[in-house]
Write a protein that holds these residues in place. Structure first.
Motif, mmCIF file in Angstrom:
data_model
loop_
_atom_site.group_PDB
_atom_site.id
_atom_site.type_symbol
_atom_site.label_atom_id
_atom_site.label_comp_id
_atom_site.label_asym_id
_atom_site.label_seq_id
_atom_site.Cartn_x
_atom_site.Cartn_y
_atom_site.Cartn_z
ATOM 1 N N HIS A 232 0.842 -1.185 0.000
ATOM 2 C CA HIS A 232 0.000 0.000 0.000
ATOM 3 C C HIS A 232 0.884 1.244 0.000
ATOM 4 C CE1 HIS A 232 -3.397 -2.577 0.652
ATOM 5 N NE2 HIS A 232 -2.929 -3.026 1.800
ATOM 6 N N PRO A 233 0.349 2.401 -0.392
ATOM 7 C CA PRO A 233 1.169 3.623 -0.407
ATOM 8 C C PRO A 233 1.845 3.923 0.928
ATOM 9 C CG PRO A 233 -0.878 3.985 -1.592
ATOM 10 C CD PRO A 233 -0.984 2.623 -0.967
ATOM 11 N N GLY A 234 1.175 3.593 2.040
ATOM 12 C CA GLY A 234 1.761 3.894 3.343
ATOM 13 C C GLY A 234 2.406 2.729 4.039
ATOM 14 N N THR A 235 2.612 1.609 3.345
ATOM 15 C CA THR A 235 3.172 0.423 3.988
ATOM 16 C C THR A 235 4.560 0.697 4.559
ATOM 17 O OG1 THR A 235 1.931 -1.107 2.582
ATOM 18 C CG2 THR A 235 3.927 -1.953 3.612
ATOM 19 N N ARG A 236 4.772 0.202 5.780
ATOM 20 C CA ARG A 236 6.105 0.259 6.378
ATOM 21 C C ARG A 236 6.467 -1.132 6.894
ATOM 22 N NH1 ARG A 236 8.763 4.332 11.016
ATOM 23 N NH2 ARG A 236 10.723 4.520 9.862
ATOM 24 N N VAL A 237 7.716 -1.537 6.682
ATOM 25 C CA VAL A 237 8.229 -2.810 7.162
ATOM 26 C C VAL A 237 9.120 -2.535 8.362
ATOM 27 C CG1 VAL A 237 9.666 -4.806 6.612
ATOM 28 C CG2 VAL A 237 8.047 -3.930 4.920
ATOM 29 N N LEU A 238 8.819 -3.195 9.471
ATOM 30 C CA LEU A 238 9.569 -2.992 10.713
ATOM 31 C C LEU A 238 10.209 -4.295 11.152
ATOM 32 C CD1 LEU A 238 6.602 -1.180 11.133
ATOM 33 C CD2 LEU A 238 8.283 -0.112 12.652
ATOM 34 N N VAL A 239 11.395 -4.160 11.743
ATOM 35 C CA VAL A 239 12.189 -5.309 12.140
ATOM 36 C C VAL A 239 13.152 -4.820 13.220
ATOM 37 C CG1 VAL A 239 13.942 -4.901 10.362
ATOM 38 C CG2 VAL A 239 13.596 -7.209 11.202
ATOM 39 N N PRO A 240 13.539 -5.645 14.178
ATOM 40 C CA PRO A 240 14.442 -5.179 15.239
ATOM 41 C C PRO A 240 15.898 -5.116 14.783
ATOM 42 C CG PRO A 240 13.856 -7.466 15.623
ATOM 43 C CD PRO A 240 13.049 -7.012 14.442
ATOM 44 N N ALA A 241 16.209 -4.157 13.921
ATOM 45 C CA ALA A 241 17.568 -4.020 13.389
ATOM 46 C C ALA A 241 17.828 -2.560 13.025
ATOM 47 C CB ALA A 241 17.757 -4.909 12.163
ATOM 48 N N ASP A 242 19.092 -2.165 13.099
ATOM 49 C CA ASP A 242 19.500 -0.807 12.740
ATOM 50 C C ASP A 242 20.336 -0.769 11.465
ATOM 51 O OD1 ASP A 242 18.353 0.598 14.964
ATOM 52 O OD2 ASP A 242 19.936 -0.247 16.223
ATOM 53 N N SER A 243 20.649 -1.946 10.914
ATOM 54 C CA SER A 243 21.417 -1.998 9.672
ATOM 55 C C SER A 243 21.017 -3.245 8.899
ATOM 56 C CB SER A 243 22.928 -2.002 9.948
ATOM 57 O OG SER A 243 23.298 -3.165 10.675
ATOM 58 N N ALA A 244 21.405 -3.261 7.639
ATOM 59 C CA ALA A 244 21.072 -4.387 6.767
ATOM 60 C C ALA A 244 22.132 -4.501 5.682
ATOM 61 C CB ALA A 244 19.689 -4.196 6.136
ATOM 62 N N TRP A 245 22.161 -5.670 5.054
ATOM 63 C CA TRP A 245 23.018 -5.892 3.892
ATOM 64 C C TRP A 245 22.164 -5.726 2.642
ATOM 65 C CZ3 TRP A 245 28.166 -6.300 4.436
ATOM 66 C CH2 TRP A 245 28.648 -6.593 5.721
ATOM 67 N N TRP A 380 13.088 5.914 14.588
ATOM 68 C CA TRP A 380 13.135 4.491 14.264
ATOM 69 C C TRP A 380 13.228 3.628 15.512
ATOM 70 C CZ3 TRP A 380 11.800 0.893 11.168
ATOM 71 C CH2 TRP A 380 12.433 -0.349 11.150
ATOM 72 N N SER A 381 14.022 4.049 16.475
ATOM 73 C CA SER A 381 14.160 3.268 17.693
ATOM 74 C C SER A 381 12.813 3.117 18.393
ATOM 75 C CB SER A 381 15.172 3.936 18.629
ATOM 76 O OG SER A 381 15.287 3.205 19.832
ATOM 77 N N ASP A 382 12.055 4.203 18.457
ATOM 78 C CA ASP A 382 10.735 4.133 19.082
ATOM 79 C C ASP A 382 9.772 3.310 18.228
ATOM 80 O OD1 ASP A 382 8.707 5.152 21.112
ATOM 81 O OD2 ASP A 382 7.826 5.873 19.226
ATOM 82 N N ALA A 383 9.853 3.446 16.912
ATOM 83 C CA ALA A 383 8.932 2.729 16.021
ATOM 84 C C ALA A 383 9.083 1.236 16.187
ATOM 85 C CB ALA A 383 9.180 3.142 14.574
ATOM 86 N N ARG A 384 10.311 0.746 16.186
ATOM 87 C CA ARG A 384 10.475 -0.706 16.292
ATOM 88 C C ARG A 384 10.242 -1.190 17.718
ATOM 89 N NH1 ARG A 384 15.715 -2.249 17.711
ATOM 90 N NH2 ARG A 384 17.357 -0.684 17.571
ATOM 91 N N ALA A 385 10.562 -0.365 18.728
ATOM 92 C CA ALA A 385 10.273 -0.762 20.104
ATOM 93 C C ALA A 385 8.763 -0.850 20.326
ATOM 94 C CB ALA A 385 10.902 0.233 21.074
ATOM 95 N N HIS A 386 8.045 0.132 19.800
ATOM 96 C CA HIS A 386 6.580 0.118 19.938
ATOM 97 C C HIS A 386 5.984 -1.092 19.226
ATOM 98 C CE1 HIS A 386 2.401 1.381 19.907
ATOM 99 N NE2 HIS A 386 2.394 1.320 18.592
ATOM 100 N N THR A 387 6.460 -1.399 18.022
ATOM 101 C CA THR A 387 5.941 -2.543 17.274
ATOM 102 C C THR A 387 6.290 -3.852 17.973
ATOM 103 O OG1 THR A 387 6.201 -1.260 15.239
ATOM 104 C CG2 THR A 387 5.854 -3.620 14.993
ATOM 105 N N GLY A 388 7.518 -3.941 18.482
ATOM 106 C CA GLY A 388 7.904 -5.132 19.223
ATOM 107 C C GLY A 388 7.051 -5.331 20.469
ATOM 108 N N HIS A 389 6.698 -4.228 21.140
ATOM 109 C CA HIS A 389 5.831 -4.319 22.323
ATOM 110 C C HIS A 389 4.427 -4.779 21.918
ATOM 111 C CE1 HIS A 389 4.186 -3.429 26.274
ATOM 112 N NE2 HIS A 389 3.218 -2.731 25.681
ATOM 113 N N ALA A 390 3.925 -4.258 20.787
ATOM 114 C CA ALA A 390 2.605 -4.689 20.309
ATOM 115 C C ALA A 390 2.604 -6.186 20.006
ATOM 116 C CB ALA A 390 2.219 -3.888 19.066
ATOM 117 N N LEU A 391 3.698 -6.694 19.423
ATOM 118 C CA LEU A 391 3.805 -8.127 19.173
ATOM 119 C C LEU A 391 3.822 -8.902 20.487
ATOM 120 C CD1 LEU A 391 4.340 -10.719 17.568
ATOM 121 C CD2 LEU A 391 6.763 -10.065 17.486
ATOM 122 N N GLU A 392 4.599 -8.424 21.454
ATOM 123 C CA GLU A 392 4.693 -9.122 22.736
ATOM 124 C C GLU A 392 3.341 -9.185 23.430
ATOM 125 O OE1 GLU A 392 6.716 -11.354 25.617
ATOM 126 O OE2 GLU A 392 7.292 -10.760 23.582
#
Length: 671
Positions: A232-245, A380-392
């Motif tokens: 979707h136009p506003g889709t965001r992918v979140l994951v507990p990481a600060d870097s990627a290959w 970003w730190s808050d975004a992934r922490a919030h999403t991780g909390h929602a999952l938990e």
């Protein structure tokens, strides 16, 4: 949801899940016949890494990326007989359902989870492709997009992408039914299973996965669960990481920050070209990845610790990626991205699985709701922490671990009700090796015509038949145990020598393979060993001899009424390519002229005809072939033949219907 929730995620008082058969009518392009020529060389795999690139990886990842790469997809065959004409087709489904979720599985198409529908919200959580359109993305060709696919074997989409799996019901830990999918993965000879379990009252689909190595040597293993999600136009992918290959189609690796600039967590805003992002998920972090729409709702995937890797694939915003998306579905269908989970940090790696051992883990897929102001915010730190909390909150990690412990004893339970039949190859391997594989029986009733010659070799010490047939020989088994049986077969003969050469080639004994194929020709000319020798010549750099042998093989096939159309198509394609490589365009044109009109009309041969006209200096004739638009159904992921041929014809812009470019023309992707 009413009632109390158990440690394994089951809600007391809720109805246990059940499995039922069903059908789904989809516009589908028939898969068509397999290519009968043994695939002595691998298809161009877009995820193959240049050796120099290994130096940028951490040492363990570099070691695993260089471990046991495929040299071919033997003993499987290529699936390239499909087209682009779709018609309404009734597809068999297996439906697993509880009070909260309805899961639709396609057992005849790799066990793909086609739909994951959340009843309380009325949301389809996956990108559920409205068509079945094979395309050339799998290790052995045919693949299709959408849903959740189970990739095992080696780097790339599994050879089982469009194959039937065995399926049956199994008692679930909560008293309901699980849906078990299983097969014998033939590239690495590793049987595997996927147990789909919906605990009563749960919003999450559990997938218990087990890979076993029954062999007496270490096996390289690979697994990535691949989930297509709506873009979707506003889709965001979140994951507990600060870097990627970052890995693009230039086959270069570079480490990048997450989210980065442009924001790589938003599939519609980032790369111009298709790209992979393999995330650096910290070892001690919970393993999860989520795709959320602008309202903060979407799908989350999580797992126990063994499935450690996470990845995002995006098609990019450029014309090539958009063209591929349209190619894989139908006009007007929304785009998609892929969120994936695997055994290693990247898909470039294989892990060693010692003899007699197994790997297992539990995955979970379900809905997630977040506050979009936080999950989509700039911090970003808050975004992934919030999403991780929602999952938990939705599915605690401890609950998943307990569910895995509850599932594991059920992995060995014998299936209760057979629902679908896969191939007979597992039954043949069990007959040869005498393996005990609790939970995944390979019934001798599944043995079919493809396995019977090898069952005869097992029982009698020789293959049925002596001479090479006029039609293409059946498939060849290449594992060490089968190669040894071929070497000891008495009596032998041209047919045995032909199969033995293929097994020797697979083992890397190229000189012996050539000798076996030359012996196979002693009984008289045959296109099948001649074609194999042409491949060997081409690999050794003998382009002139390769072209002559490939041409002779095709001429023999043309003169034989028993030659099948798939065989003739494959032989002619290889021969014309070899003749052009050997700078013999006149011979290439003469061969094309001899082919039936139905073959010359195929897109792949149309492109070769244009290249032949170019090589002859007939630019206008070549351009005329492009001016009447054509399609190449088996255009390979990352293939550049269309736009490079067009560029050799003209300086005009590449027409949109020929634009499948997946990498920048010059230079690296933007940093």
């Amino acid at each position: 949801m009413t009632g109390t929730t158990s440690a394994a995620g089951t809600t007391t008082g809720a109805t246990p899940a059940a499995v039922r058969r069903g059908t789904l009518t989809l516009p589908a392009a028939p898969l068509g016949p397999e290519n009968p020529l043994p695939p002595l060389l691998p298809l161009d795999e877009a995820h193959r890494l240049a050796p120099a690139e290994l130096a940028v990886l951490p040492p363990d990842a570099a070691r695993q990326a260089g471990y046991a790469p495929l040299t071919s997809v033997l003993p499987t065959r290529l699936n390239d007989g499909y087209g682009r004409a779709r018609e309404a087709t009734e597809v068999a489904t297996l439906v697993l359902e509880n009070d909260r979720l309805r899961v639709t599985v396609l057992p005849g198409w790799g066990g793909r989870v086609h739909s994951l529908f959340h009843k309380p919200t009325g949301r389809e959580l996956l990108y559920s492709n409205p068509v079945l359109q094979p395309a050339n993305f799998a290790l052995n060709g045919a693949w299709f997009s959408g849903g959740i696919e189970w990739n095992i074997g080696a780097t790339g989409h599994t050879t089982l992408s469009c194959a039937p799996l065995h399926a049956a019901t199994v008692p679930a830990p909560d008293g309901g039914q699980m849906l078990r999918l299983w097969e014998w993965e033939r590239l690495r000879d590793t049987p595997f299973q996927v147990d789909l379990w919906l605990p009563a009252g749960s919003d999450f689909l559990y997938a218990g996965v087990r890979i076993r190595n029954p062999q007496d040597t270490t096996a390289p293993v690979y697994w990535w669960s691949n989930t297509a999600v709506p873009e979707h136009p506003g889709t965001r992918v979140l994951v507990p990481a600060d870097s990627a290959w970052h890995f693009g189609y230039q086959r270069r690796l570079r480490r990048v920050p997450v989210p980065g600039t442009p924001d790589r967590t938003r599939p519609g805003h980032g790369d111009h070209h298709p790209a992979d992002y393999f995330y650096d998920v910290p070892a001690g972090a919970r393993k999860w990845i989520a795709a959320l729409d602008a309202d903060g709702h979407g799908l989350v995937q999580t797992s126990t610790a063994a499935l450690a890797g996470r990845k995002l694939f995006v098609w990019g915003t450029g014309p090539g990626g958009r063209r591929w998306q349209r190619w894989l579905t139908e006009p007007g269908t929304p785009g998609y991205a892929e969120i994936q989970a695997g055994l290693a940090r990247t898909q470039l790696e294989h892990l060693p699985l010692p003899a007699g051992e197994e790997l297992s883990w539990l995955e979970a897929y379900g809905p997630l709701a977040t506050d979009p102001a936080r999950s989509h915010g700039t911090d970003w730190s808050d975004a992934r922490a919030h999403t991780g909390h929602a999952l938990e909150t939705a599915l605690p990690a401890a609950t998943l671990d307990l569910a895995c412990a509850a599932w594991r004893p059920h992995a060995d339970l014998d299936p209760a009700e057979p629902l679908h039949t896969g191939s007979g190859w597992g039954a043949l391997e069990v007959a040869r090796g005498g393996y005990e594989l609790p939970g995944t029986p390979f019934d001798p009733a599944a043995l079919g015509p493809a396995q019977r010659p090898w069952l005869a070799l097992l029982d009698t010490g020789r293959l049925p038949g002596h001479a090479l047939p006029a039609a293409p020989p059946g498939p060849t088994l290449v594992a060490r145990a089968w190669r040894e049986k071929l070497e000891c077969a008495t009596p032998g003969g041209p047919l045995t020598d032909y199969h033995l050469g293929i097994a020797q080639w697979h083992a890397g004994d190229l000189a012996q393979a050539v000798r076996s194929w030359e012996r196979a020709l002693a009984g008289g000319p045959s296109p099948w060993p001649l074609r194999a020798l042409a491949v060997a010549d081409a690999r050794a750099g003998h382009s002139a001899r390769a072209a002559e042998r490939a041409l002779t093989a095709t001429e023999l096939a043309l003169a034989e009424p028993a030659t099948t159309e798939p065989a003739l198509t494959a032989l002619a394609t290889e021969a014309v390519t070899a003749l052009l490589t050997a700078s013999r365009p006149d011979a290439a044109r003469a061969l094309l002229d001899r082919l039936p009109a139905s073959l010359r009309a195929r897109g792949r041969l149309r492109l070769l005809a244009a290249r032949t006209q170019l090589a002859l200096g007939k630019r206008e004739a070549a351009r005329a072939l492009f001016d009447e638009p054509f399609e190449i159904p088996d255009l390979r992921e990352g293939e550049e033949s269309l736009h490079t041929t067009w560029a050799a014809l003209t300086d005009e812009p590449l027409p949109a219907h020929y634009d499948f470019r997946m990498r920048p023309e010059d230079g690296p992707e933007p940093a």
